[in-house]
Design a protein around this motif. Structure first.
Motif, short mmCIF file in Angstrom:
data_model
loop_
_atom_site.label_atom_id
_atom_site.label_comp_id
_atom_site.label_asym_id
_atom_site.label_seq_id
_atom_site.Cartn_x
_atom_site.Cartn_y
_atom_site.Cartn_z
N ILE A 1 -6.18 6.71 4.98
CA ILE A 1 -6.33 7.57 3.80
C ILE A 1 -7.80 7.67 3.40
O ILE A 1 -8.30 8.75 3.07
CB ILE A 1 -5.48 7.04 2.63
CG1 ILE A 1 -3.99 7.27 2.93
CG2 ILE A 1 -5.88 7.70 1.31
CD1 ILE A 1 -3.55 8.73 2.97
N ALA B 1 0.89 4.22 -2.75
CA ALA B 1 0.60 5.60 -2.38
C ALA B 1 1.76 6.53 -2.69
O ALA B 1 1.57 7.66 -3.17
CB ALA B 1 0.26 5.67 -0.89
N ALA C 1 -6.74 3.31 -2.37
CA ALA C 1 -6.93 2.71 -1.05
C ALA C 1 -8.12 1.76 -1.07
O ALA C 1 -8.06 0.65 -0.51
CB ALA C 1 -7.13 3.80 0.00
N TRP D 1 0.83 -1.20 0.00
CA TRP D 1 0.00 0.00 0.00
C TRP D 1 0.86 1.25 0.00
O TRP D 1 0.63 2.19 -0.77
CB TRP D 1 -0.96 0.03 1.20
CG TRP D 1 -1.41 1.44 1.47
CD1 TRP D 1 -1.10 2.22 2.54
CD2 TRP D 1 -2.19 2.26 0.59
NE1 TRP D 1 -1.63 3.47 2.38
CE2 TRP D 1 -2.31 3.52 1.21
CE3 TRP D 1 -2.79 2.05 -0.65
CZ2 TRP D 1 -3.02 4.57 0.61
CZ3 TRP D 1 -3.49 3.10 -1.25
CH2 TRP D 1 -3.60 4.34 -0.61
N LEU E 1 -5.72 8.77 -4.48
CA LEU E 1 -5.35 8.03 -3.28
C LEU E 1 -6.56 7.30 -2.70
O LEU E 1 -6.43 6.15 -2.25
CB LEU E 1 -4.74 8.97 -2.24
CG LEU E 1 -3.29 9.39 -2.50
CD1 LEU E 1 -2.86 10.48 -1.52
CD2 LEU E 1 -2.33 8.20 -2.40
#
Length: 265
Positions: A129, A89, A153, A85, A149
């Motif tokens: 996030i 990101a 996510a 992750w 984002l």
């Protein structure tokens, strides 16, 4: 042996430090001569340490200046980003903007939403996030990063169990199913996560810049496709090592702390 400190989560102490999530635990890593990560929470194996050795390139017919620059460097060690992750990101934050601006943006996000972990901070999780409103992103100067984002996510939380089983080249394609994730972002994220820099977007400005800086006498192509084709031909079976070592050569000129912080203060 030298450290490659390209990821913006490194805290630039006299011995740089970084906190990282793995599937089973949280680790503190310090850029010391011997790799001795410290388990902060949970269990499982520590993050993977990748070694890129210029000796591997000895049989390649590289331009003289580039060969000399890379051969003068010690082998490079880099911690693979066990947190897929965070790798994704980080690549999203790097989209479109300059590398220095992306680093500043990542650090501001870390300062605002990171979780203290020893000498460093863990980056915000995918769940964090998703919970951050658009106004908070705007306050960080990241309004245009909110939607990609959030989309990443959401998809990561649904697909992570499948994604982590994929080979690097397959994962690059899978990440591109996420809205606003293109080949550059996917390749950068997967290289960070797997340590396989053959999937890194090696025709990009970063690799071109450092190749040209290391070997200004060579007429390097200015465009992504032309440079990428030449780079593949030069690298042969060692595309990952050549790309990683070139980026590390540049990293040593940009990201190593000229005035390192002292963690005691």
């Amino acid at each position: 042996m030298r450290w490659m400190l390209d990821h913006p989560s490194w805290e630039m102490y006299s011995q740089p430090a970084r906190a990282m999530r793995t599937p089973a635990g949280t680790w503190l890593i310090q850029a010391t001569p011997t790799y001795r990560p410290v388990l902060l929470d949970g269990g499982g194996p520590p993050p993977r340490l990748d070694i890129y050795d210029p000796v591997t390139l000895a049989d390649l017919h590289l331009p003289a200046g580039l060969a000399r620059a890379l051969n003068e460097s010690a082998p490079v060690q880099r911690v693979g980003n066990a947190d897929l992750w965070d790798a994704l990101a980080t690549a999203i934050i790097r989209q479109v903007i300059r590398a220095s601006q992306a680093r500043t943006m990542y650090r501001e996000l870390l300062d605002t939403a990171g979780q203290p972990a020893g000498l460093a901070c863990l980056p915000p999780s995918a769940e964090q996030i998703l919970a951050m409103p658009a106004e908070q992103f705007a306050g960080l100067g990241m309004a245009f990063k909110c939607r990609p984002l959030h989309a990443a996510a959401d998809t990561y939380l649904r697909c992570r169990d499948e994604w982590v089983t994929m080979p690097a080249d397959v994962l690059v394609k899978a990440l591109q199913t996420v809205p606003r994730i293109g080949p550059w972002t996917a390749g950068a994220a997967v290289a960070d996560h797997t340590g396989d820099f053959s999937v890194y977007p090696y025709g990009d400005l970063a690799v071109r810049t450092w190749a040209r800086r290391a070997d200004p006498a060579t007429a390097w192509p200015d465009d992504d496709p032309g440079f990428a084709a030449l780079w593949r031909a030069l690298a042969g079976p060692h595309l990952s090592t050549l790309t990683a070592l070139t980026l590390a050569w540049g990293d040593q000129r940009v990201h190593q702390p000229a005035h390192p912080r002292n963690p005691a203060h």
